[in-house]
Motif scaffolding. Structure first.
Motif, PDB file in Angstrom:
ATOM      1  N   VAL A 141       0.185  -3.707  11.015  1.00 42.38           N
ATOM      2  CA  VAL A 141      -0.759  -3.321   9.675  1.00 42.38           C
ATOM      3  C   VAL A 141      -1.866  -4.130  10.057  1.00 42.38           C
ATOM      4  CG1 VAL A 141       0.314  -4.811   8.284  1.00 42.38           C
ATOM      5  CG2 VAL A 141      -0.415  -3.090   7.028  1.00 42.38           C
ATOM      6  N   ASN A 148       8.642   2.879  10.206  1.00 42.04           N
ATOM      7  CA  ASN A 148       7.923   4.062   9.974  1.00 42.04           C
ATOM      8  C   ASN A 148       8.560   4.287  11.287  1.00 42.04           C
ATOM      9  OD1 ASN A 148       7.065   6.011  11.349  1.00 42.04           O
ATOM     10  ND2 ASN A 148       4.500   5.582  11.322  1.00 42.04           N
ATOM     11  N   GLY A 197      11.365   6.282   7.390  1.00 37.40           N
ATOM     12  CA  GLY A 197      10.714   7.334   7.417  1.00 37.40           C
ATOM     13  C   GLY A 197      10.951   7.664   9.101  1.00 37.40           C
ATOM     14  N   ASP A 220       0.559  -0.947   0.103  1.00 31.21           N
ATOM     15  CA  ASP A 220      -0.027   0.074   0.089  1.00 31.21           C
ATOM     16  C   ASP A 220       1.253   1.443  -0.032  1.00 31.21           C
ATOM     17  OD1 ASP A 220      -3.200  -1.200   0.693  1.00 31.21           O
ATOM     18  OD2 ASP A 220      -1.152  -2.437   1.966  1.00 31.21           O
ATOM     19  N   GLY A 221       2.326   1.137  -0.838  1.00 33.07           N
ATOM     20  CA  GLY A 221       2.749   2.692  -0.691  1.00 33.07           C
ATOM     21  C   GLY A 221       3.500   2.975   1.421  1.00 33.07           C
ATOM     22  N   ARG A 222       3.133   1.715   1.768  1.00 34.97           N
ATOM     23  CA  ARG A 222       3.921   1.746   3.196  1.00 34.97           C
ATOM     24  C   ARG A 222       5.392   1.711   3.204  1.00 34.97           C
ATOM     25  NH1 ARG A 222       0.179   2.042   7.091  1.00 34.97           N
ATOM     26  NH2 ARG A 222       1.741   0.724   8.711  1.00 34.97           N
ATOM     27  N   ILE A 223       5.514   2.882   4.047  1.00 39.09           N
ATOM     28  CA  ILE A 223       6.679   2.740   4.617  1.00 39.09           C
ATOM     29  C   ILE A 223       7.303   2.518   5.815  1.00 39.09           C
ATOM     30  CG2 ILE A 223       7.755   4.791   2.967  1.00 39.09           C
ATOM     31  CD1 ILE A 223       7.960   7.050   5.420  1.00 39.09           C
TER      32      ILE A 223
END
Lengths: 365, 365
Positions: A21, A11, A327, A6-9
């Motif tokens: 998630v 974190n 991130g 889902d385009g997640r990084i």
């Protein structure tokens, strides 16, 4: 749980922070219609049976995870740990029986500051000198006579230090802010009279504090206090005196269940140790390129703090890390440098990727 | 916005309450990755640029909707209206300058009770006698000399009454709890020194109170108060002294934008009047089968309260309503009977369906 979708990084934010998630997916799938109610969990009355089940299941799972019996209760209170700093002092300390505080970092200081405003605080130990690099030891603690309690901050997010022992206080009640390491490892929680944790670091979305307290310790609150500032209001009314922050409690309940499903606190600790060690190894094996802030014996399993040779390189590190889908690694301004927050929900693969990036960055710079 | 989808029902709960389905869909779609951040809104730092934009846009939209300039500010505070009851008294009232209170219902009383605990409250008017069926008129209000403020509760959820005028107080600051009718209609908000609203009735998920206040009224808070209980802490730090309840604020921002996109407060009022009138008509045209609790001139546009001929019929009404996808119509125990809460997000079609059901039920019973 490791693959990024889902385009997640990954974190590494210190809080609000990464959540499992699987939990986010459940929240998402139930958003328009919770459990066949025809309403979102955001829209359900806090007096409805559907909400009641969510509320009480969350409480029960938390007590089970902490291995506590029914002499303890779980309260859900708003206002953040910052309001707890005041409530602890207002409910338990007086000018004659002062609250005792160990200063081990920024939030420990703020807790003491609120007691000071009320004229009911004393310092029992401090590691401020030298920049909060270590956790005060048992020998450093000096309680005042007739101390109302000893207050500690279990994990110091900004400095990256964490208690690896539970202070002995004899008859004096022990109170702990565990905002940044609650439910990250097993502890003898029965040694504490009251524990509180803003959930937005390790356990859920910002907006609720989980208080776990010995019932006998909180059943009598001063009647001179406003109703919402008395612990016994929440005890007597099952945290439903007024509308609770239902969505936050609902999400915390899902995270507690996720912890149970993933092996409980012992499994969390094992995973967290493994995660932290790959990052600390990247520091320790860097020939001094990365410098850890915390003394080794006080290192936190939750927040890894370190500096680079120059502020210029630190800026570059942050920018390039993000390109690698890492991130939130920038440190707090009071310490500078980097901080990787690796709470329960950070997968091992995130730490592995960070360590690989650190090694690579060091070689190139 | 009217069709029921996803197995949803018309939700007449008094709070937490129905939200615009468009807002819920947006929240759902962004749950895993907010605005390209690679993180959920639940996971984003409150110091991050992405959150900052959400926070400040919500504030700006609220001030725009209320037609207020920059002599006012919007604060986001936790603890519900119940904590505001205490904060108002702690920040503004003293034994010499007491807070004055109009008792018009349950929450108005609770606000006064908190001032009483602190010894700083006086009653300026009351409609308790007779069961809170009307809103005290201007003539009934008797302010004490040197009153610190007059506090009113604008809409009384439990009794179904609402102010249709703004009390004149001369130099005395006017403070209002608008938890259950905030942003439901245009008002001369500039007449108020401080307005607060727990958002879980008309504006979002439980967990945040929106405070809209004249900056000059709140810039000096007593330094003897705990930091989190001073209004000026929130004013000075843009409600970011500590971690705010970010998800609630984010959702409130979406609801504020939804109100703007749907014509603002004038359009809300028009729609709310139309909605309320179909339900009140079903009461008034029932030959006494349905009996409204509120006096007609004090009727609320938000909460319609009424009784049936017997408690047995009331139980039957609740059960059959749910079969017609009309949920949450049971009244509060202190009034009994029914309560249909028809906040901004309740579509006209929901009220129409309720009125049709009421007519049908009456004929059959």
């Amino acid at each position: 749980m490791a693959e990024l979708t889902d385009g997640r990084i990954y974190n590494f934010n210190p809080g609000p922070a990464t959540l499992p998630v699987e939990v986010l997916r459940e929240v998402q799938s139930e958003m328009l219609n919770f459990n066949g109610s025809g309403m979102s969990i955001l829209e359900i009355s806090h007096r409805a049976k559907q909400y009641d089940e969510v509320h009480n299941a969350a409480k029960a799972d938390i007590l089970t995870l902490m291995n506590l019996g029914d002499d303890y209760d779980v309260l859900f209170i708003q206002g953040g740990a910052s309001l707890q700093f005041a409530m602890v002092a207002m409910n338990f300390a007086t000018a004659a029986n002062k609250g005792n505080y160990i200063l081990s970092g920024n939030f420990a200081e703020r807790a003491y500051d609120e007691a000071k405003i009320l004229g009911v605080g004393e310092i029992a130990a401090s590691s401020k000198e030298g920049g909060y690099r270590h956790i005060p030891t048992q020998d450093e603690i000096k309680l005042t006579s007739d101390a109302a309690y000893l207050h500690i901050c279990m994990n110091n997010t900004i400095y990256g230090t964490e208690y690896h022992y539970v202070p002995q206080t004899g008859e004096v009640p022990l109170i702990a802010d565990m905002s940044s390491d609650m439910l990250s490892r097993p502890l003898d929680f029965g040694k504490f009279s009251l524990i509180y944790a803003g959930v937005q670091k390790n356990l859920g979305p910002a907006g609720v504090v989980m208080v776990v307290a010995k019932k006998s310790f909180i059943e009598n609150s001063p009647a001179t206090l406003p109703t919402m500032l008395r612990y016994n209001t929440f005890l007597k009314k099952n945290s439903l005196y007024n509308t609770p922050p239902a969505f936050c409690i609902y999400t915390v309940g899902k995270v507690a269940k996720w912890i149970k499903d993933n092996g409980g606190l012992a499994a969390m600790q094992e995973r967290n140790k493994k995660k932290a060690s790959v990052v600390y190894d990247a520091i320790d094996n860097s020939d001094g390129f990365y410098k850890g802030h915390a003394d080794k014996d006080s290192r936190s399993l939750m927040n890894v703090t370190f500096r680079l040779p120059s502020e210029e390189l630190e800026k570059k590190f942050v920018a390039e890390a993000l390109e690698h889908k890492l991130g939130g690694v920038k440190g707090h301004r009071s310490v500078g440098g980097m901080r990787a927050s690796i709470y329960n929900a950070m997968p091992f693969e995130g730490c592995e990727r960070l360590a690989a990036f650190m090694n690579d960055f060091r070689k190139k710079n």
